[in-house]
Design a protein around this motif. Structure first.
Motif, PDB file in Angstrom:
ATOM      1  N   THR A  65      -3.115 -23.998   5.419  1.00  0.00           N
ATOM      2  CA  THR A  65      -2.113 -23.011   5.810  1.00  0.00           C
ATOM      3  C   THR A  65      -2.452 -21.714   5.082  1.00  0.00           C
ATOM      4  O   THR A  65      -2.529 -21.701   3.852  1.00  0.00           O
ATOM      5  N   VAL A  66      -2.684 -20.642   5.832  1.00  0.00           N
ATOM      6  CA  VAL A  66      -3.023 -19.343   5.249  1.00  0.00           C
ATOM      7  C   VAL A  66      -1.932 -18.347   5.637  1.00  0.00           C
ATOM      8  O   VAL A  66      -1.686 -18.125   6.824  1.00  0.00           O
ATOM      9  N   ASP A  67      -1.272 -17.802   4.632  1.00  0.00           N
ATOM     10  CA  ASP A  67      -0.233 -16.792   4.847  1.00  0.00           C
ATOM     11  C   ASP A  67      -0.728 -15.474   4.292  1.00  0.00           C
ATOM     12  O   ASP A  67      -1.312 -15.430   3.198  1.00  0.00           O
ATOM     13  N   ILE A  68      -0.492 -14.400   5.041  1.00  0.00           N
ATOM     14  CA  ILE A  68      -0.799 -13.050   4.561  1.00  0.00           C
ATOM     15  C   ILE A  68       0.514 -12.273   4.572  1.00  0.00           C
ATOM     16  O   ILE A  68       1.218 -12.252   5.582  1.00  0.00           O
ATOM     17  N   ALA A  69       0.834 -11.658   3.449  1.00  0.00           N
ATOM     18  CA  ALA A  69       2.097 -10.938   3.318  1.00  0.00           C
ATOM     19  C   ALA A  69       1.857  -9.535   2.779  1.00  0.00           C
ATOM     20  O   ALA A  69       1.010  -9.332   1.911  1.00  0.00           O
ATOM     21  N   VAL A  70       2.599  -8.572   3.301  1.00  0.00           N
ATOM     22  CA  VAL A  70       2.580  -7.203   2.791  1.00  0.00           C
ATOM     23  C   VAL A  70       3.713  -7.116   1.775  1.00  0.00           C
ATOM     24  O   VAL A  70       4.877  -7.299   2.116  1.00  0.00           O
ATOM     25  N   GLN A  71       3.348  -6.875   0.508  1.00  0.00           N
ATOM     26  CA  GLN A  71       4.336  -6.879  -0.560  1.00  0.00           C
ATOM     27  C   GLN A  71       4.226  -5.612  -1.395  1.00  0.00           C
ATOM     28  O   GLN A  71       3.131  -5.065  -1.552  1.00  0.00           O
ATOM     29  N   PRO A  72       5.369  -5.159  -1.949  1.00  0.00           N
ATOM     30  CA  PRO A  72       5.325  -3.962  -2.783  1.00  0.00           C
ATOM     31  C   PRO A  72       4.630  -4.232  -4.116  1.00  0.00           C
ATOM     32  O   PRO A  72       4.824  -5.272  -4.728  1.00  0.00           O
ATOM     33  N   GLU A  73       3.775  -3.292  -4.511  1.00  0.00           N
ATOM     34  CA  GLU A  73       3.157  -3.359  -5.835  1.00  0.00           C
ATOM     35  C   GLU A  73       3.916  -2.440  -6.788  1.00  0.00           C
ATOM     36  O   GLU A  73       4.190  -2.786  -7.921  1.00  0.00           O
ATOM     37  N   LYS A  74       4.224  -1.253  -6.301  1.00  0.00           N
ATOM     38  CA  LYS A  74       5.076  -0.306  -7.006  1.00  0.00           C
ATOM     39  C   LYS A  74       5.637   0.633  -5.944  1.00  0.00           C
ATOM     40  O   LYS A  74       5.366   0.473  -4.761  1.00  0.00           O
ATOM     41  N   LYS A  75       6.420   1.599  -6.349  1.00  0.00           N
ATOM     42  CA  LYS A  75       7.083   2.482  -5.397  1.00  0.00           C
ATOM     43  C   LYS A  75       6.083   3.078  -4.408  1.00  0.00           C
ATOM     44  O   LYS A  75       5.103   3.703  -4.802  1.00  0.00           O
ATOM     45  N   LEU A  76       6.316   2.836  -3.138  1.00  0.00           N
ATOM     46  CA  LEU A  76       5.517   3.349  -2.025  1.00  0.00           C
ATOM     47  C   LEU A  76       4.061   2.877  -2.025  1.00  0.00           C
ATOM     48  O   LEU A  76       3.210   3.496  -1.398  1.00  0.00           O
ATOM     49  N   LYS A  77       3.773   1.796  -2.715  1.00  0.00           N
ATOM     50  CA  LYS A  77       2.434   1.223  -2.682  1.00  0.00           C
ATOM     51  C   LYS A  77       2.555  -0.271  -2.395  1.00  0.00           C
ATOM     52  O   LYS A  77       3.309  -0.977  -3.059  1.00  0.00           O
ATOM     53  N   TYR A  78       1.783  -0.720  -1.410  1.00  0.00           N
ATOM     54  CA  TYR A  78       1.861  -2.108  -0.984  1.00  0.00           C
ATOM     55  C   TYR A  78       0.513  -2.798  -1.128  1.00  0.00           C
ATOM     56  O   TYR A  78      -0.528  -2.153  -1.138  1.00  0.00           O
ATOM     57  N   VAL A  79       0.560  -4.106  -1.255  1.00  0.00           N
ATOM     58  CA  VAL A  79      -0.648  -4.911  -1.323  1.00  0.00           C
ATOM     59  C   VAL A  79      -0.565  -6.008  -0.265  1.00  0.00           C
ATOM     60  O   VAL A  79       0.527  -6.426   0.135  1.00  0.00           O
ATOM     61  N   LEU A  80      -1.730  -6.442   0.198  1.00  0.00           N
ATOM     62  CA  LEU A  80      -1.803  -7.633   1.035  1.00  0.00           C
ATOM     63  C   LEU A  80      -2.033  -8.806   0.096  1.00  0.00           C
ATOM     64  O   LEU A  80      -2.970  -8.795  -0.704  1.00  0.00           O
ATOM     65  N   THR A  81      -1.190  -9.797   0.172  1.00  0.00           N
ATOM     66  CA  THR A  81      -1.342 -10.982  -0.643  1.00  0.00           C
ATOM     67  C   THR A  81      -1.643 -12.157   0.279  1.00  0.00           C
ATOM     68  O   THR A  81      -0.953 -12.360   1.272  1.00  0.00           O
ATOM     69  N   VAL A  82      -2.697 -12.895  -0.048  1.00  0.00           N
ATOM     70  CA  VAL A  82      -3.120 -14.030   0.763  1.00  0.00           C
ATOM     71  C   VAL A  82      -2.800 -15.312   0.002  1.00  0.00           C
ATOM     72  O   VAL A  82      -3.165 -15.452  -1.169  1.00  0.00           O
ATOM     73  N   TYR A  83      -2.101 -16.203   0.672  1.00  0.00           N
ATOM     74  CA  TYR A  83      -1.751 -17.498   0.103  1.00  0.00           C
ATOM     75  C   TYR A  83      -2.464 -18.584   0.902  1.00  0.00           C
ATOM     76  O   TYR A  83      -2.482 -18.550   2.127  1.00  0.00           O
TER      77      TYR A  83
END
Length: 64
Positions: A28-46
């Protein structure tokens, strides 16, 4: 995947808190767009619900 399925993934991952889920070779591979800091996001892969990778980006472009 079909072009329509890729469009759905691209649309989902182009906004804050977007998410896409895949089954790849039994994983199962999940990709999520998550906040890193104000107005900056990261793609996190699980992979199987464990964080495998976190990538900072300013503009996401998927292969055509």
């Amino acid at each position: 995947m079909t072009d329509e399925e890729w469009e759905k993934v691209e649309k989902s991952l182009s906004r804050p808190y977007g998410h896409a889920k895949f089954m790849i070779d039994g994983y199962t591979v999940d990709i999520a767009v998550q906040p890193e800091k104000k107005l900056k996001y990261v793609l996190t892969v699980y992979v199987n619900k464990k964080c495998a990778l976190s990538v900072s980006y300013t503009h996401l472009t998927l292969p055509t």
